[in-house]
Design an enzyme around this catalytic site. Structure first.
Site, PDB file in Angstrom:
ATOM      1  N   CYS A   1      41.370  50.371 -34.332  1.00  0.00           N
ATOM      2  CA  CYS A   1      40.937  49.169 -35.055  1.00  0.00           C
ATOM      3  C   CYS A   1      41.995  48.715 -36.049  1.00  0.00           C
ATOM      4  O   CYS A   1      42.226  47.511 -36.232  1.00  0.00           O
ATOM      5  CB  CYS A   1      39.622  49.432 -35.786  1.00  0.00           C
ATOM      6  SG  CYS A   1      38.286  49.973 -34.711  1.00  0.00           S
TER       7      CYS A   1
HETATM    8  C1  BEZ Z   1      39.456  53.641 -33.207  1.00  0.00           C
HETATM    9  O1  BEZ Z   1      39.612  52.547 -33.754  1.00  0.00           O
HETATM   10  O2  BEZ Z   1      40.408  54.385 -33.005  1.00  0.00           O
HETATM   11  C2  BEZ Z   1      38.090  54.050 -32.740  1.00  0.00           C
HETATM   12  C3  BEZ Z   1      36.956  53.643 -33.442  1.00  0.00           C
HETATM   13  C4  BEZ Z   1      35.714  54.055 -33.007  1.00  0.00           C
HETATM   14  C5  BEZ Z   1      35.591  54.857 -31.875  1.00  0.00           C
HETATM   15  C6  BEZ Z   1      36.735  55.224 -31.167  1.00  0.00           C
HETATM   16  C7  BEZ Z   1      37.979  54.826 -31.594  1.00  0.00           C
END
Ligand code: BEZ
Length: 231
Positions: free
Chosen positions: A53
């Site tokens: 994210c």
């Molecule tokens: C991420 O942004 O890396 C992420 C967020 C939630 C679940 C899996 C990955």
């Protein structure tokens, strides 16, 4: 055969994007007021302070000038509160070199996430510490009349491609400018030839697109005319 109808509340291409009021990293926002006369990209992410994210929000922020040039406003969303968003934005800017200035909606009660169906059936890797679903990586492109023109849904494990989102904006806006008389082929980017829509006769095509060529009666390609004022 009857045409399958969406269930109440199901959003599809062509649906009106519902309005809402919500807290955000920039304070209270009424969605339609924020959009104004512009196009809008409403996109959700699973969680603040997570790796994928962070790369995504930084990339959208860095590409924001290109969206602005095209009259497109950006707005993010996740189930985190606005204090979390504001703290995380500092990290995003530090890590990616962005200057993130668009709002990120705070939706801890998942009201907007449910309204826009940004919650998946159940991805066990995408839940909060209480076991409640997080938002998935949804993208809605909304036009100035509030019609939904694109919906993308990505799993938590895969970051999106900002160039693709921009490419779709270019395709949609080019088609609008050409009175929807053209469509765009696979992997089209601005400058490439476009397709003449099947609703345009060969006779009309030869007037509007003098350089068009017919590969098959149903596949006619043309460069975009420099002057589109007669279309
Ligand atoms: C991420 O942004 O890396 C992420 C967020 C939630 C679940 C899996 C990955």
């Amino acid at each position: 055969m009857s045409i399958p109808q969406p269930q109440n509340g199901t959003l599809r291409l062509g649906s009106t994007a519902p309005n809402f009021t919500a807290d955000s990293s920039l304070g209270d926002i009424t969605f339609y007021d924020y959009i104004g006369e512009n196009w809008c990209i409403l996109f959700s992410h699973p969680d603040d302070f997570t790796p994928v994210c962070t790369t995504e929000l930084g990339a959208f922020a860095k590409l924001e000038p290109e969206f602005t040039k095209r009259g497109v406003k950006l707005i993010g969303l996740s189930v985190n509160d606005s204090d979390s968003h504001r703290a995380w934005i500092k990290d995003i800017d530090e890590i990616t070199g962005s200057r993130l200035s668009f709002p990120i909606i705070a939706d801890p009660e998942r009201k907007i996430a449910l309204l826009y169906d940004m919650i998946d059936y159940q991805d066990a890797t995408n839940i909060d510490d209480k076991g409640v679903q997080l938002t998935i990586r949804s993208v809605f492109i909304i036009d100035p009349s509030h019609k939904i023109r694109l919906i993308m849904t990505y799993p938590a494990s895969c970051g999106r491609n900002t160039a693709e989102v921009l490419r779709v904006i270019d395709s949609l806006q080019t088609s609008e400018k050409m009175g929807r008389k053209i469509t765009t082929p696979i992997n089209w980017v601005p400058g490439d030839d476009v397709i003449i829509a099947p609703t345009v006769s060969d006779n009309e095509a030869s007037k509007l697109f003098p350089k068009f060529r017919s590969i098959k009666p149903y596949l006619r390609l043309t460069p975009l005319p420099k002057d589109s004022s007669n279309i």
